[in-house]
Design a protein around this motif. Structure first.
Motif, PDB file in Angstrom:
ATOM      1  N   GLN A 120       8.897 -62.655  52.212  1.00  0.00           N
ATOM      2  CA  GLN A 120       7.512 -62.670  51.752  1.00  0.00           C
ATOM      3  C   GLN A 120       6.971 -64.100  51.696  1.00  0.00           C
ATOM      4  O   GLN A 120       5.805 -64.358  52.020  1.00  0.00           O
ATOM      5  CB  GLN A 120       7.406 -62.006  50.382  1.00  0.00           C
ATOM      6  N   LEU A 121       7.826 -65.025  51.275  1.00  0.00           N
ATOM      7  CA  LEU A 121       7.398 -66.410  51.210  1.00  0.00           C
ATOM      8  C   LEU A 121       7.054 -66.950  52.595  1.00  0.00           C
ATOM      9  O   LEU A 121       6.071 -67.678  52.771  1.00  0.00           O
ATOM     10  CB  LEU A 121       8.500 -67.259  50.568  1.00  0.00           C
ATOM     11  N   ASP A 122       7.829 -66.575  53.592  1.00  0.00           N
ATOM     12  CA  ASP A 122       7.553 -67.033  54.956  1.00  0.00           C
ATOM     13  C   ASP A 122       6.218 -66.494  55.461  1.00  0.00           C
ATOM     14  O   ASP A 122       5.449 -67.206  56.138  1.00  0.00           O
ATOM     15  CB  ASP A 122       8.682 -66.596  55.894  1.00  0.00           C
ATOM     16  N   ARG A 123       5.890 -65.202  55.142  1.00  0.00           N
ATOM     17  CA  ARG A 123       4.614 -64.631  55.578  1.00  0.00           C
ATOM     18  C   ARG A 123       3.442 -65.368  54.915  1.00  0.00           C
ATOM     19  O   ARG A 123       2.424 -65.662  55.544  1.00  0.00           O
ATOM     20  CB  ARG A 123       4.559 -63.136  55.241  1.00  0.00           C
ATOM     21  N   LEU A 124       3.581 -65.658  53.633  1.00  0.00           N
ATOM     22  CA  LEU A 124       2.508 -66.354  52.925  1.00  0.00           C
ATOM     23  C   LEU A 124       2.316 -67.775  53.447  1.00  0.00           C
ATOM     24  O   LEU A 124       1.194 -68.306  53.440  1.00  0.00           O
ATOM     25  CB  LEU A 124       2.801 -66.387  51.421  1.00  0.00           C
TER      26      LEU A 124
END
Length: 350
Positions: A120-124
């Motif tokens: 999720q952090l990578d997508r954000l």
């Protein structure tokens, strides 16, 4: 009648001759006695150069080079024991395991959560490059990841506590628990001692403090091994003295690969303070007079001369000679009380 007077005269003459002879004989005998008395029987020895070893003796206690009690850091059931009593074990080998199913599950759970949060952090991070409003969401997600990482570290530490490992190479002591037992935090499982090097702790009077240094040789003996000596060296000197006994504690290190020496042994320690070549004579040869020391030196004609000497260090029975004599000189060691300069001696004994 005339014949009787004649015989009496001869008897008187013979008696006078005997008396005069006796008067001459007595002084000659006294002279011979005095001459014999002037020759004094003594024992002598030669001045020699040999090792002068100064040492101090003390009683010490054997202690392990490294020694610990292996205790349980938490409370749970014992599921595995690898204790071979009295046997060697290497550093990081497993000694015991506790029931760790919950801890393993917790680690697995947090690893899964962390993996999802990182995705999720990578997508954000990708959204943040095009949308300004996504920056706050990115910060929140980074906080979640950091929190989960911290929880995972705690869970891994708790899991590691369920496995007791050897912190150093050594020898295991007696087993104190059994497999299946429920043990609490602080329960002693066994002991671990590094016995390949044994330390000996002993006390030395402050009088010798200036003579002691790390690396000095020492020997120890123990009643179990009779006169067998074990050699070692001074490894440490305490920085403080005992204010009551005025002694300093010294530690020595002894190689102990054969494991004959054990912690707790009473050891007789001999610490070598000095070992050097020195010219020496027997202490019995000294004649103290006021603040000076003299000896009776034997000349080539067997007559003695009193000589002043300067002495140095002393060891039991022997004294160092700094000046006044040369190596090979002969001095009187027994019978000194009868001597004075010029007296002729007769050597007896050794």
């Amino acid at each position: 009648m005339a014949k009787l007077h004649s015989k009496l005269i001869w008897v008187i003459l013979i008696a006078l001759l005997v008396f005069v002879g006796y008067l001459y004989w007595i002084p000659s005998q006294k002279t011979d006695i005095r001459r014999d008395a002037a020759v004094v029987a003594v024992s002598t020895a030669k001045v020699e150069t040999k090792p002068m070893i100064r040492s101090v003796n003390s009683l010490g206690t054997g202690i392990s080079n490294n020694s610990i009690q292996l205790i349980s850091p938490t409370s749970d059931f014992v599921t595995e024991l690898n204790i071979r009593e009295g046997k060697a074990i290497k550093k990081d080998e497993v000694i015991a395991r506790l029931h760790d199913v919950e801890e393993r599950a917790r680690v697995t759970e947090l690893e899964g959560i962390l993996e999802d949060q990182k995705r999720q952090l990578d997508r954000l991070k990708n959204l943040a490059t095009t949308q300004a409003t996504a920056q706050s969401m990115l910060d929140e997600q980074q906080t979640r990841v950091n929190t989960t990482l911290a929880q995972l570290d705690i869970a891994k530490a708790q899991l590691a506590e369920m496995t007791i490992r050897a912190p150093f190479d050594g020898y295991l002591g007696l087993r104190q628990v059994s497999v299946g037992a429920y043990i609490t935090n602080g329960t002693v499982i066994t002991t671990l001692d590094d016995l390949n090097t044994l330390r000996v702790a002993f006390s030395v009077a402050e009088h010798y403090l200036a003579d002691i240094s790390v690396g000095m040789p020492l020997t120890v003996t123990n009643a179990a091994y009779g006169n067998i000596s074990f050699n070692g060296k001074v490894s440490a000197i305490d920085t403080r003295l005992d204010p009551i006994t005025r002694t300093v504690t010294v530690h020595g290190a002894l190689p102990n690969d054969d494991l004959r020496l054990r912690p707790g042994m009473l050891l007789h320690v001999k610490l070598e303070l000095d070992n050097r070549q020195a010219m020496q004579i027997s202490e019995k040869a000294l004649v103290p007079q006021q603040q000076k020391q003299f000896v009776y030196k034997v000349g080539a004609d067997n007559k003695v001369t009193q000589v002043e000497v300067k002495t140095g260090q002393r060891v039991p029975g022997w004294v160092e000679i700094l000046s006044g004599l040369e190596e090979g000189d002969e001095v009187v060691v027994e019978g000194i009380q009868k001597l004075r300069s010029g007296v002729t001696i007769n050597r007896v004994g050794g």
